[in-house]
Write a protein that holds these residues in place. Structure first.
Motif, short mmCIF file in Angstrom:
data_model
loop_
_atom_site.label_atom_id
_atom_site.label_comp_id
_atom_site.label_asym_id
_atom_site.label_seq_id
_atom_site.Cartn_x
_atom_site.Cartn_y
_atom_site.Cartn_z
N LYS A 151 0.82 -1.22 0.00
CA LYS A 151 0.00 0.00 0.00
C LYS A 151 0.85 1.27 0.00
N ASP A 152 2.13 1.15 0.36
CA ASP A 152 3.03 2.31 0.29
C ASP A 152 3.30 2.75 -1.14
N ILE A 153 3.04 1.88 -2.09
CA ILE A 153 3.29 2.18 -3.50
C ILE A 153 2.08 2.92 -4.05
N PRO A 154 2.28 4.07 -4.69
CA PRO A 154 1.14 4.81 -5.25
C PRO A 154 0.32 3.94 -6.21
N GLN A 155 -1.00 4.15 -6.20
CA GLN A 155 -1.91 3.34 -7.02
C GLN A 155 -1.54 3.37 -8.50
N ASN A 156 -1.14 4.53 -8.99
CA ASN A 156 -0.80 4.61 -10.42
C ASN A 156 0.46 3.79 -10.74
N GLN A 157 1.28 3.51 -9.75
CA GLN A 157 2.49 2.71 -9.96
C GLN A 157 2.21 1.21 -9.83
N ILE A 158 1.37 0.84 -8.86
CA ILE A 158 1.09 -0.58 -8.61
C ILE A 158 0.10 -1.15 -9.63
N ARG A 159 -0.56 -0.28 -10.37
CA ARG A 159 -1.60 -0.71 -11.31
C ARG A 159 -1.11 -1.79 -12.29
N ASN A 160 0.04 -1.58 -12.91
CA ASN A 160 0.53 -2.54 -13.91
C ASN A 160 0.81 -3.91 -13.29
N VAL A 161 1.28 -3.91 -12.06
CA VAL A 161 1.52 -5.19 -11.39
C VAL A 161 0.19 -5.84 -11.02
N ALA A 162 -0.74 -5.03 -10.50
CA ALA A 162 -2.05 -5.56 -10.10
C ALA A 162 -2.79 -6.16 -11.29
N LEU A 163 -2.59 -5.61 -12.46
CA LEU A 163 -3.26 -6.14 -13.66
C LEU A 163 -2.75 -7.54 -14.02
N LYS A 164 -1.59 -7.93 -13.51
CA LYS A 164 -1.06 -9.28 -13.75
C LYS A 164 -1.71 -10.32 -12.84
N LEU A 165 -2.41 -9.85 -11.82
CA LEU A 165 -3.05 -10.76 -10.86
C LEU A 165 -4.40 -11.20 -11.39
N PRO A 166 -4.91 -12.34 -10.92
CA PRO A 166 -6.23 -12.80 -11.37
C PRO A 166 -7.30 -11.77 -11.02
N PRO A 167 -8.24 -11.52 -11.95
CA PRO A 167 -9.29 -10.54 -11.68
C PRO A 167 -10.26 -11.02 -10.60
N VAL A 168 -10.91 -10.06 -9.96
CA VAL A 168 -11.95 -10.36 -8.98
C VAL A 168 -13.22 -10.65 -9.78
N THR A 169 -13.87 -11.74 -9.47
CA THR A 169 -14.99 -12.19 -10.31
C THR A 169 -16.31 -11.49 -10.01
N HIS A 170 -16.54 -11.05 -8.76
CA HIS A 170 -17.84 -10.49 -8.42
C HIS A 170 -17.69 -9.20 -7.62
N GLY A 171 -18.59 -8.24 -7.90
CA GLY A 171 -18.71 -7.07 -7.06
C GLY A 171 -17.83 -5.89 -7.41
N PHE A 172 -17.02 -6.00 -8.44
CA PHE A 172 -16.12 -4.90 -8.79
C PHE A 172 -16.10 -4.72 -10.30
N ARG A 173 -15.88 -3.48 -10.72
CA ARG A 173 -15.67 -3.23 -12.15
C ARG A 173 -14.23 -3.55 -12.47
N ARG A 174 -14.06 -4.43 -13.42
CA ARG A 174 -12.73 -4.90 -13.77
C ARG A 174 -11.81 -3.75 -14.20
N GLY A 175 -10.62 -3.74 -13.61
CA GLY A 175 -9.60 -2.76 -13.96
C GLY A 175 -9.70 -1.44 -13.23
N GLN A 176 -10.74 -1.26 -12.43
CA GLN A 176 -10.91 -0.02 -11.66
C GLN A 176 -10.12 -0.12 -10.34
N PRO A 177 -9.73 1.02 -9.76
CA PRO A 177 -8.91 0.99 -8.54
C PRO A 177 -9.44 0.07 -7.44
N PRO A 178 -10.74 0.08 -7.10
CA PRO A 178 -11.18 -0.84 -6.03
C PRO A 178 -10.96 -2.32 -6.39
N GLU A 179 -11.16 -2.65 -7.65
CA GLU A 179 -10.97 -4.04 -8.08
C GLU A 179 -9.49 -4.41 -8.03
#
Length: 186
Positions: free
Chosen positions: A26-54
């Protein structure tokens, strides 16, 4: 400085601290961690894919599974650690000067906590004495990096200037500038 793979002992250490690992990420700014987070499996329910909460949920799920991580996930965590370093420009600048290439020569990789690894912390302490890197930053670099627990490294880290000293220096610099402005006006 080139990173080494996380040894089994460090993997076990971090696996017992998923909350700390999540806070570190969480110390890493969201705009920086985004590319790494996109490599993780998506959340299947309750979130818009690719959005910060997801993406945040992806990271939480990733860390929640830390005890089951394979080499692939540990490589991804090392990528996150390197990203954290880049997000700390003073630390990044010091580490860019450090050459540990000798640990990668030959057929067998030199294990963690080599003399070059320990020498890296000596360089970081020197940078701390020059008001570049705080003790807390060095401690996080050590805690979440590939380094094994080592009393020599921990003693070295204790020699670094704490973040409170950095804050005090900033405040004194501002105060000095304000006094100088007052003197110049008279």
């Amino acid at each position: 400085m080139r990173p080494k793979p996380y040894p089994p002992e460090k993997r076990a250490f971090l696996s017992e601290r998923p909350g700390e690992v999540l806070e570190f990420i969480k110390d890493i700014p969201q705009n920086q961690i985004r590319n790494v987070a996109l490599k993780l499996p998506p959340v299947t329910h309750g979130f818009r894919r690719g959005q910060p909460p997801e993406l945040q949920q992806r990271v939480r799920q990733f860390v929640a599974g830390i005890r089951r991580w394979t080499d692939k996930e540990w490589d991804l965590f090392q990528e996150i650690w390197l990203l954290w370093i880049r997000c700390n420009p003073e630390l990044d600048a010091v580490l860019a000067q450090y050459d540990n290439a000798a640990d990668f020569e030959g057929e067998a990789l030199t294990p963690a906590n080599s003399s070059l690894d320990i020498g890296c912390f000596d360089l970081l302490i020197q940078a701390s004495q020059e008001w570049k890197v705080s003790r807390e930053t060095i401690q996080r670099f050590y805690t979440f990096g590939y380094f094994l627990t080592d009393e020599r490294i921990e003693q070295t880290i204790r020699q670094a200037r704490p973040q409170a000293d950095f804050q005090l220096l900033r405040e004194l610099t501002v105060l000095n500038n304000q006094v100088q402005q007052i003197v110049d006006c008279q």
